[in-house]
Design a protein around this motif. Structure first.
Motif, short mmCIF file in Angstrom:
data_model
loop_
_atom_site.label_atom_id
_atom_site.label_comp_id
_atom_site.label_asym_id
_atom_site.label_seq_id
_atom_site.Cartn_x
_atom_site.Cartn_y
_atom_site.Cartn_z
N ILE A 400 0.85 -1.20 0.00
CA ILE A 400 0.00 0.00 0.00
C ILE A 400 0.88 1.25 0.00
N GLU A 401 1.91 1.25 0.84
CA GLU A 401 2.84 2.39 0.88
C GLU A 401 3.38 2.69 -0.52
N GLU A 402 3.64 1.62 -1.25
CA GLU A 402 4.25 1.79 -2.56
C GLU A 402 3.22 2.30 -3.57
N LYS A 403 2.02 1.73 -3.52
CA LYS A 403 1.03 2.04 -4.56
C LYS A 403 0.14 3.22 -4.23
N ASN A 404 -0.14 3.41 -2.95
CA ASN A 404 -1.13 4.42 -2.58
C ASN A 404 -0.76 5.05 -1.23
N PRO A 405 0.35 5.76 -1.18
CA PRO A 405 0.89 6.21 0.10
C PRO A 405 -0.03 7.18 0.86
N ASN A 406 -0.96 7.83 0.14
CA ASN A 406 -1.80 8.81 0.84
C ASN A 406 -3.13 8.25 1.33
N LEU A 407 -3.27 6.96 1.23
CA LEU A 407 -4.52 6.32 1.63
C LEU A 407 -4.86 6.60 3.10
N GLU A 408 -6.15 6.90 3.33
CA GLU A 408 -6.58 7.07 4.72
C GLU A 408 -6.79 5.69 5.35
N LYS A 410 -4.89 3.53 6.68
CA LYS A 410 -3.96 2.51 6.17
C LYS A 410 -3.90 1.26 7.05
N GLU A 411 -3.90 1.49 8.37
CA GLU A 411 -3.74 0.35 9.28
C GLU A 411 -4.86 -0.67 9.12
N THR A 456 -9.41 -5.77 -7.44
CA THR A 456 -10.36 -5.69 -8.55
C THR A 456 -11.65 -5.01 -8.08
N SER A 457 -12.10 -5.39 -6.90
CA SER A 457 -13.32 -4.80 -6.36
C SER A 457 -13.14 -3.30 -6.10
N VAL A 458 -11.99 -2.94 -5.55
CA VAL A 458 -11.70 -1.54 -5.25
C VAL A 458 -11.64 -0.71 -6.54
N ARG A 459 -11.05 -1.32 -7.56
CA ARG A 459 -10.92 -0.64 -8.84
C ARG A 459 -12.31 -0.32 -9.40
N ILE A 460 -13.19 -1.28 -9.34
CA ILE A 460 -14.55 -1.04 -9.83
C ILE A 460 -15.20 0.06 -8.99
N ASN A 461 -15.00 -0.02 -7.70
CA ASN A 461 -15.58 0.97 -6.80
C ASN A 461 -15.14 2.38 -7.20
N SER A 462 -13.85 2.51 -7.48
CA SER A 462 -13.38 3.87 -7.77
C SER A 462 -13.86 4.33 -9.15
N ILE A 463 -14.05 3.40 -10.08
CA ILE A 463 -14.60 3.81 -11.39
C ILE A 463 -16.04 4.29 -11.21
N LEU A 558 -18.10 -14.97 1.77
CA LEU A 558 -18.33 -16.40 1.99
C LEU A 558 -17.04 -17.13 2.32
N LEU A 559 -15.92 -16.56 1.94
CA LEU A 559 -14.63 -17.17 2.29
C LEU A 559 -14.14 -16.65 3.64
N GLY A 560 -14.90 -15.74 4.23
CA GLY A 560 -14.49 -15.18 5.51
C GLY A 560 -13.55 -14.00 5.34
N ILE A 561 -13.60 -13.36 4.18
CA ILE A 561 -12.69 -12.24 3.88
C ILE A 561 -13.48 -10.95 3.77
N GLU A 562 -12.97 -9.89 4.40
CA GLU A 562 -13.67 -8.62 4.34
C GLU A 562 -13.23 -7.84 3.11
N TYR A 563 -14.18 -7.24 2.39
CA TYR A 563 -13.79 -6.44 1.24
C TYR A 563 -13.44 -5.04 1.71
N VAL A 564 -12.80 -4.28 0.84
CA VAL A 564 -12.47 -2.90 1.20
C VAL A 564 -12.96 -1.97 0.09
N ASP A 565 -13.11 -0.71 0.41
CA ASP A 565 -13.56 0.26 -0.61
C ASP A 565 -12.39 0.94 -1.30
N LYS A 566 -11.28 0.97 -0.56
CA LYS A 566 -10.08 1.61 -1.12
C LYS A 566 -8.89 0.80 -0.69
N MET A 567 -7.84 0.84 -1.47
CA MET A 567 -6.59 0.22 -0.98
C MET A 567 -5.38 0.73 -1.74
#
Ligand code: ARG
Length: 567
Positions: A400-408, A410-411, A456-463, A558-567
């Motif tokens: 994340i630091e490398e790709k999107n350092p200004n992300l809110e 982050k933790e 992929t999900s985040v990308r769609i979200n931002s589009i 369903l796999l027990g994984i939380e999605y994110v809106d940004k990353m």
């Protein structure tokens, strides 16, 4: 949706042959490997034997019946023995997308498990011993199965059958009494207890007295000696705290924590029943049940009267049956315990509880390897599971630091992404297979990974965030294009994919599906601009993307994984 069409074609033709020729048929309906041949195909040669008529006859008859009954079919092209069917893609697409948009996270849900209860026994670490890699696998697989079964309408009961009973507690207490300082231990119980446990296991090798002392100490717990019971409780509580950290990170919880100790006073009826049915045999002072020539006997009572793992499992299965009246009982436990579960069923069968025995299913899984060798939390090649998860989180943070350092946040996002890496990596291959553990591979945003799906999900979200669109006004002609219809078909199969995962107790079915869906979407996105001038085209592209994101997010859940809106 395509699954449903296939199904109705099958029943329509079978009914037709039954009504008109009084024959039972088994009509095969498949999807041609090459989509250019059609969306669906009915191979007619399978009917030759039952109907004894020329093939060409059968083919034209099937064509006629289908044309009459299915307005959704656009064209029927017989090629040799195959009746190839082209669907009205526009209509299928509109229906599928509308379903997705209106059902949202209910998209893909079904009721195949309605009024059925499944009890899932998973995680089940051994208190006072290390939380092993195997327990981590059990936790992730069990949690995902629970969510998948719920999606299919099953009622679920999740049980963490803690290994909180047995001589290891006697050992712990002996170690504390020999070398421990309670005040010191209280400062950092998990580590201190862990060290003591390692030490006593080492010393036991040279000092046979330790085993004897431990058994005596455990006997005191069993007999209710207040001081020893107090110590047992304390060790149990402290060890549970360690597991809870892992459960918190993984976002996992349980309906019940009734472990082995809970059954300590519930074994008498089972042992009595075995006795009454004449199944309990004396063997060198111990009591066993013989299970025939192919299986070793089940040891029910030790010569000192102590009970065993299988005795507690027997008590537990009867208690759970009474309490939850389950239809299925799943035990998510490593392949090494195959014999144990075969014996458990064997004893139940001998007791005349064949139904109960057949409702038990051992959901086995393979080993986690590190450089080709079994990864162990005890041998020191990897220290602690908590640390592994932390490493994955760190690695995601670095990305994340490398790709999107200004992300809110982050933790928080790094936590979700890091955990997703470990969980997805575990679930993506069929559970019975062993796999190699490689942190750097599993966190990659561009590999076959959890973070790739989240990305992929985040990308769609931002589009979609910046675009206004109306899912009720679509440019239907676009759906004829292969890269559009490919996605529609995949979305349409989500429900049957979830059902198959439930049927095979295999989260990997969903994991693989999600990778394919994400790949199709990313290919689509390389060919089409989403935010175009033409409003209808824009609506269509956006709706497709929206449905893909919703399906990926739900599949991840369903796999027990939380999605994110940004990353
Ligand atoms: N605590 C056991 C172990 O770690 C697993 C328990 C599995 N569940 C059961 N009902 N036997 O080996």
């Amino acid at each position: 949706m395509i699954e449903e069409i296939k199904h109705s074609i099958k029943s329509c033709l079978e009914k037709y042959y039954l009504d008109n020729y009084q024959v039972e048929t088994n009509i095969i309906v498949e999807e041609p490997k090459n989509p250019a041949m059609g969306d669906i195909a009915v191979p007619a040669f399978s009917l030759l034997k039952t109907l004894k008529r020329p093939l060409s006859d059968l083919v034209s008859e099937i064509k006629e019946v289908l044309a009459k009954n299915f307005p959704i079919i656009k064209e029927i092209n017989p090629t040799g023995p195959f009746v190839n069917i082209l669907l009205n893609k526009e209509e299928v697409a509109v229906e599928v997308l509308q379903q997705a948009v209106s059902l949202k996270d209910k998209f893909g849900s079904s009721q195949i498990g309605k009024d059925k209860t499944v009890v899932l026994d998973y995680s089940s670490p051994n208190i006072a011993k290390a939380f092993s890699v195997g327990h981590l696998r059990s936790t992730m697989i069990g949690n995902s199965l629970k969510l998948i079964l719920q999606k299919c309408g099953y009622k679920t009961v999740s049980i963490n059958y803690l290994g909180d009973w047995g001589t290891q507690f006697g050992k712990m207490i002996v170690a504390i009494e020999k070398w421990g300082n309670l005040a010191e231990i209280a400062k950092d119980p998990i580590n201190e207890l862990g060290k003591l446990y390692v030490r006593i296991n080492d010393e036991e090798k040279n000092d046979p007295q330790i085993a004897e002392l431990s058994r005596e100490a455990f006997k005191k717990i069993e007999d209710g000696d207040p001081k020893y019971v107090e110590m047992w409780k304390w060790i149990r509580e402290e060890s549970l705290k360690e597991s809870s950290e892992i459960y918190k990170l993984l976002n996992v919880d349980f309906d019940s924590y009734n472990g082995e100790a809970f059954y300590n006073d519930k074994m008498t009826p089972v042992v009595n029943e075995l006795e009454e049915k004449g199944l309990l045999v004396e063997d060198q002072g111990a009591k066993i049940v013989n299970l025939g020539d192919d299986l070793p006997p089940a040891l029910i009572k030790r010569s000192d009267g102590g009970t065993l793992y299988i005795t507690r499992d027997l008590a537990a299965v009867f208690w759970r049956k009474k309490e939850y009246n389950f239809d299925k009982a799943l035990y998510v436990v490593g392949g090494e315990q195959k014999l144990h579960f075969t014996q458990l069923k064997g004893v139940l069968n001998k007791m005349g509880h064949a139904d109960l025995a057949s409702s038990i299913e051992h959901i086995n899984f393979g080993l986690v390897l590190k450089d080709g060798k079994k990864m162990s939390t005890r041998k020191g090649n990897v220290v602690k599971l908590y640390d592994i998860l932390m490493q994955a989180i760190e690695a995601s943070k670095a990305q994340i630091e490398e790709k999107n350092p200004n992300l809110e946040n982050k933790e928080e996002i790094a936590r979700k992404v890091g955990v997703s890496a470990v969980v997805f990596n575990d679930l993506k291959n069929f559970r019975a297979l062993d796999y190699e553990f490689d942190i750097n591979q599993m966190v990659k945003f561009d590999g076959l990974t959890g973070p790739y799906l989240q990305y992929t999900s985040v990308r769609i979200n931002s589009i979609l965030n910046s675009i206004q669109f109306d899912s009720n006004q679509l440019e239907q002609s676009l759906f004829i294009k292969a890269h559009y219809f490919e996605i529609v078909k995949q979305l349409a199969s989500f429900k049957s994919v979830v059902e198959r995962a439930a049927d095979e107790y295999a989260p990997s079915v969903i994991a693989k599906y999600l990778l394919t869906l994400a790949q199709s979407f990313n290919k689509f996105y390389s060919l089409e601009k989403i935010n175009v001038e033409d409003q209808l085209v824009k609506n269509t592209n956006c709706t497709l993307a929206y449905a893909v994101r919703l399906t990926i997010n739900e599949g991840l859940r369903l796999l027990g994984i939380e999605y994110v809106d940004k990353m």
